[in-house]
Design an enzyme around this catalytic site. Structure first.
Site, mmCIF file in Angstrom:
data_model
loop_
_atom_site.group_PDB
_atom_site.id
_atom_site.type_symbol
_atom_site.label_atom_id
_atom_site.label_comp_id
_atom_site.label_asym_id
_atom_site.label_seq_id
_atom_site.Cartn_x
_atom_site.Cartn_y
_atom_site.Cartn_z
ATOM 1 N N GLY B 71 0.833 -1.195 0.000
ATOM 2 C CA GLY B 71 0.000 0.000 0.000
ATOM 3 C C GLY B 71 0.865 1.242 0.000
ATOM 4 O O GLY B 71 2.069 1.181 0.236
ATOM 5 N N GLY B 120 0.867 -5.226 0.740
ATOM 6 C CA GLY B 120 -0.349 -5.170 -0.061
ATOM 7 C C GLY B 120 -0.210 -5.849 -1.413
ATOM 8 O O GLY B 120 -1.194 -6.271 -2.014
ATOM 9 N N GLU B 143 5.536 -5.890 7.890
ATOM 10 C CA GLU B 143 4.765 -4.910 8.671
ATOM 11 C C GLU B 143 5.214 -4.724 10.112
ATOM 12 O O GLU B 143 5.114 -3.626 10.658
ATOM 13 C CB GLU B 143 3.276 -5.277 8.659
ATOM 14 N N ASP B 151 -1.402 -7.681 7.232
ATOM 15 C CA ASP B 151 -2.846 -7.558 6.989
ATOM 16 C C ASP B 151 -3.159 -8.043 5.566
ATOM 17 O O ASP B 151 -2.596 -9.053 5.150
ATOM 18 C CB ASP B 151 -3.315 -6.121 7.250
#
Lengths: 669, 383
Positions: B71, B120, B143, B151
């Site tokens: 992301g 992501g 992360e 995630d």
């Protein structure tokens, strides 16, 4: 005509299966649709799981994860999902080795840390959670752990003293010692006081001499004895200077570190069984085996170096009762684990009933989902209610046990006996119903439900035969009654306080709201218990006045004793349900539990005793039955949520609980 | 975000090839980090293709040396600072929705992972039916080093790796090469990058969306790469022993026990990596992967969304902003985590990350209803 077309379409699809239809085109073949897509949750299933699991939810999931992620637990992919289940098609010897390897794996990862070396409520509850999780994977795993930690470890703990604890507990916890529990003999099972193994003391050498004097004295069904155990605790008559001091427990080494059987010990296998083949049950003979004096577990009685018998408990009956302590925790453990088997079976059969169809009501209509048949609802949904009730009762029993005091021992004995018998019997009944509800699929070992029957049947015999335990419950209630009468005191404890109040009255007209009020339901359960206890006392007293002994009188009144035992159990279970419900704030969870609670009690009211003894009129009986049907259809939309709340991970269910079409497709052959 | 509409549109290139659609992530300077616009565009395209009977297969790849590095954290932080946590959460909501759509997609998605694939980027590929690794692939879920947690549905796909490899990869952010990705199942195929153009051409020529057929075509170009001798995948026994432990603290002490009697550079480095990561991140990540093991992909994403909302709201810790500062902005690589130690992150603190966001504008992730499509069985099994 349409019907003919539909058939042709199905046949065409079958014949042309080499060019599968595109996923978006309509297809006359049956297809699997996960129940999650059509059913919704009207309450928080996670919260519900927390409530019925009661404790250590994270610990449970960690253990599930350990098993799910290891090849030792035999993961297999079926229909795109992975299931873990022992390979029950392996030979007995292979199954035993696999059970042992699984224990080693869990041991290495710290799953049993503190199980014997830590004290307190927290670790005891953690232990119960661990046992429940292991039972969900495999009863052999559960049993082998249970024998080692609860029976052998428990014997050291409860019957031994400080030096036994220091010498044996740590080694037991890390499995450098593998224990077993030699109580049952070929000739004596539930009647432990009758065992024929004899131990004498040789004051010249300071040793006990343990002997199997006859074939019926051979130790039988000793879990762990056939292959793995290095030590056992032997229950034997203790003869001191020609006087039999009754049953005592001794530690005996039966194998050396290399696994060779020790001198003067003979061991044979119990052979293939209807279940639990991952447990190495064996038979043991002792040919005047000598053990040091310290090997007597001496918390209640000891023998001095020069051979004098010393006991802190004068009364031989009480002394014997003290020796049975390890069995109490075993009984609690067995009772609680049995509830989880009902959960597994119900989760599987309800999920199957939400995806399997049979018969159309009208031509060209899709076939009806099994669970949309009122008859199928009537078969499974009351069993869900029973399982919820047993879950709360199991949590109550565990708390009663871990908060035990010397004064509560009697209550624990009675409640654990009654719950163990009731839960394990109910479990077998649930397994059978679920097996049938899954039809032919229920017969496949991989689908678990049918296989569990063979695995769990033994629970009605383990740690005390259910019938005998229930007789003990009735006898204990009889004793409570006599004590209250003799001292002219009110009933206190065991939930019998209702006996002090006036007898409840059942209304002649039972409305729906009455039938669902917890007050009415409790009254109805108390009424039966009270009346049966009164009748039992009258009948036993009558027999005695006709010259029978008390024991003989009990035997003759066995039918009332059985009914009374069940009445006590049903009422006690219901009470735990009411108490659990009372702790909740008013919300969707409480609503659904209220409905389940009513259903549970109404099922109890359907018992033949209610009409037999006239507590319910024929009309009332019909109203009860009508209300049950009504509740079943009310609970139908919640069926998936109710079994999801059991918290059994998908991998521990079975292929028919998920995409059973894919799991059985040609490509998966 | 001052980019013109046309350049925004170029961020995802679309090629129509008979029954296949080739989508190329086209932000090579940012290593194809997913902007909010790219996510929206992918959502739009995937939804349209699902309805379009002329589309049977979607190919996703990246321009340049990355497939996708995740992301756009800078944009999230910008929106978080200017528009509040809700604005930041919007990125994740869209992203997770895309992840769910891909995970439950009724048509096969082939991702060509010829380069870096992180965070992501994994969310945009791992949920699809086919993941093709090459000798250039470099996988990581880093992360925990920036105060976040794995995630984009990682609690679903990491928890399903063999043994406790998922915990290892998720907690340490370990980098895997193409051979390792194939060995552990993150990749379904390994194709040398030289053969990718041929593979792509072959895939664009087919007229079927049948996964079996697609798999056999990719198989034709596939090779069985050998693991490097030093590969972490050869250390699965240690990983299983240590990363199966109940808590992060116990994982660390299990690792430390492994090096008591013998030196082992890889284990020591692993310990160092864990000690550098955000303690809060480690704890919530472990819990997330453990819980994810028993959840379908939908519930995993819903839970992760709750978690990320708590992270963005900074109620319990500001490690996300601190991680962004130390690793991506100031690049001093010296984040000051708060709470600073594992033992200060109690179970009750961890619990809070999994609770429903208590705020009038806080709501759970609403996933698109997927029942109207006849889902293939491999998708049904994920629900």
């Amino acid at each position: 005509m349409d019907r003919a077309f539909q058939r042709t379409q199905i046949l065409t699809d079958h014949l042309l299966q080499f060019s599968p239809p595109s996923p978006l085109s309509s297809n006359a073949c049956l297809s699997y649709s996960p129940p999650e897509l059509s059913e919704s949750y009207a309450f928080d299933v996670k919260e519900m799981r927390k409530l019925i699991d009661g404790h250590n939810v994270e610990e449970r999931d960690w253990l599930f994860g350990l098993m799910r992620q290891s090849k030792l637990f035999n993961p297999e992919e079926k229909g795109g999902k992975v299931f873990v289940l022992p390979d029950y098609n392996q030979s007995t010897e292979q199954q035993r080795e696999m059970t042992w390897k699984r224990i080693e794996y869990l041991l290495e990862r710290g799953a049993f840390k503190g199980w014997l070396t830590e004290e307190g409520e927290e670790i005891e509850m953690r232990k119960f959670a661990g046992f429940e999780v292991s039972s969900i994977y495999d009863h052999s795993l559960f049993t082998k752990l249970g024998v080692h930690f609860f029976l052998w470890g428990g014997a050291i703990k409860f019957l031994g003293t400080k030096h036994h604890h220091e010498k044996w507990l740590r080694g037991t916890e890390n499995y450098s010692i593998k224990g077993c529990f030699a109580m049952t003999e070929l000739g004596h099972g539930s009647n432990v006081r009758g065992v024929e193994t004899v131990t004498t003391y040789d004051s010249n050498t300071g040793e006990f001499v343990i002997n199997t004097p006859c074939e019926t004295a051979q130790k039988y069904w000793i879990g762990g004895a056939a292959n793995h155990a290095t030590h056992t605790v032997v229950f034997s008559q203790l003869h001191i200077n020609g006087t039999n001091q009754g049953v005592h427990a001794f530690i005996v080494q039966i194998r050396d570190a290399d696994g060779n059987i020790c001198p003067n010990v003979r061991i044979a296998d119990c052979g293939h069984k209807i279940g639990l083949n991952g447990v190495d049950n064996g038979r043991i003979w002792f040919d005047n085996v000598r053990v040091p004096r310290e090997n007597l577990l001496n918390s209640v009685a000891d023998v001095s170096l020069d051979g004098k018998y010393l006991s802190s408990i004068e009364n031989p009956d009480q002394r014997f009762a003290a020796f049975m302590a390890p069995l109490t925790v075993g009984r609690v453990n067995i009772a609680c684990a049995s509830v989880y088997q009902s959960k597994v079976a119900l989760a599987i059969s309800v999920r199957y009933a939400l995806t399997r169809r049979a018969f159309s009501l009208k031509p060209n209509e899709p076939e009806v989902l099994l669970l949309d048949y009122p008859s199928h609802q009537r078969r499974l949904i009351p069993l869900i209610a029973k399982t919820y009730a047993m879950s709360f009762a199991a949590n109550y029993l565990k708390m009663l046990y871990v908060k035990r005091t010397p004064q509560s021992n009697k209550i624990i004995h009675i409640v654990s006996s009654s719950f163990k018998a009731t839960f394990t019997w109910t479990n077998m009944q649930i397994l059978q119903e679920c097996r049938e509800a899954c039809g032919g699929q229920g017969l496949k070992t991989e689908n678990r439900v049918g296989h569990l029957k063979g695995e769990y049947d033994v629970q009605s015999t383990f740690e005390g035969d259910n019938n005998i335990l229930m007789q003990q419950v009735s006898k204990a209630l009889f004793a409570e009654y006599m004590a209250a009468q003799k001292r002219n005191k009110a009933f206190k404890g065991l939930g019998l306080e209702h006996m002090n109040k006036p007898c409840p009255i059942i209304p002649s007209q039972l409305t729906s709201s009455t039938l669902r009020s917890s007050q009415f339901l409790m009254d109805a359960l108390c009424l039966r218990e009270r009346d049966l206890l009164n009748r039992f006392v009258v009948d036993v007293s009558k027999c005695k006045s006709e010259g029978e002994s008390t024991q003989q009188a009990f035997l003759m009144c066995y039918q009332l004793a059985e009914d009374l035992g069940r009445a006590f159990s049903d009422r006690a279970i219901f009470q735990t349900f009411i108490e659990a419900e009372a702790t909740l704030p008013a919300d969707s969870l409480k609503d659904i539990l209220g409905t389940l609670r009513s259903l549970y009690a109404l099922i109890c009211l359907e018992d033949a005793s209610y009409v037999q003894y006239g507590y319910l009129s024929v009309e009332n009986g019909a109203s009860v039955r009508r209300e049950i049907t009504k509740i079943c259809s009310e609970l139908r939309p919640h069926a998936l949520a109710l079994v999801t709340s059991f918290g059994i991970p998908d991998a521990f269910l079975s292929p028919i609980a998920f995409n059973w079409i894919e799991a059985n497709s040609w490509s998966s052959v | 975000m001052a980019s013109s509409v046309s350049s925004q549109h170029d961020q995802v290139l679309v090629e129509v090839k008979s029954f296949a659609r080739v989508l190329t992530l086209n932000r090579p300077k940012q290593l194809n980090a997913l902007s909010l616009h790219m996510i929206s565009r992918l959502l739009e395209l995937f939804l349209a293709y699902e309805e379009d009977p002329n589309v049977k297969l979607v190919i996703l790849k990246g321009k340049g040396r990355a497939f996708c590095t995740g992301g756009d954290v800078a944009a999230v932080v910008h929106d978080l600072r200017t528009g509040g946590w809700r604005a930041g959460a919007n990125h994740f909501m869209k992203g997770y929705t895309l992840n769910y759509l891909m995970a439950t997609y009724s048509k096969p998605q082939v991702s060509l992972l010829n380069g870096i694939v992180m965070g992501g980027g994994n969310g945009a590929s791992m949920h699809g039916r086919f993941r093709v690794a090459t000798e250039n692939s470099l996988f990581a879920m880093p992360e925990t080093a920036v105060g976040l947690f794995p995630d984009v549905g990682a609690s679903y796909f990491l928890s399903r790796l063999p043994g406790f490899f998922g915990e290892y990869v998720g907690l340490t952010g370990a980098r895997l090469d193409g051979a390792e990705m194939l060995a552990c199942g993150l990749a379904t195929h390994f194709v040398p990058s030289a053969k990718l153009p041929m593979l792509e051409a072959a895939l664009c020529a087919i007229d079927s969306g049948d996964p079996e057929i697609i798999s056999s075509i990719i198989g034709r170009y596939s090779e069985q790469p050998s693991l490097k001798e030093q590969s972490v995948y050869n250390r699965l026994d240690v990983i299983d022993r240590c990363f199966s432990q109940k808590t992060v603290e116990e994982i660390l002490s299990a690792l430390e026990r492994e090096v008591v009697d013998r030196r082992d550079r890889w284990i020591s480095a692993t310990i160092q990596t864990l000690k550098r990561a955000s303690p809060t991140s480690l704890k919530i990540s472990l819990r997330s992967i453990r819980v994810g093991r028993f959840q379908g992909v939908g519930p995993c994403l819903v839970r992760e969304y709750r978690m990320v909302c708590h992270v963005l709201r900074g109620e319990f810790s500001n490690d996300f902003l601190e991680g962004y500062r130390a690793i991506l902005l100031d690049k001093d690589k010296n984040p000051k985590w708060e709470p600073s130690k594992l033992e200060l992150v109690t179970d009750t603190k961890v619990d809070r990350y999994f609770s429903k966001v208590n705020n009038e504008d806080g709501e759970d992730l609403k996933l698109p209803v997927r029942s109207k499509f006849k889902l293939p069985s491999y998708v049904v099994a994920k629900l």
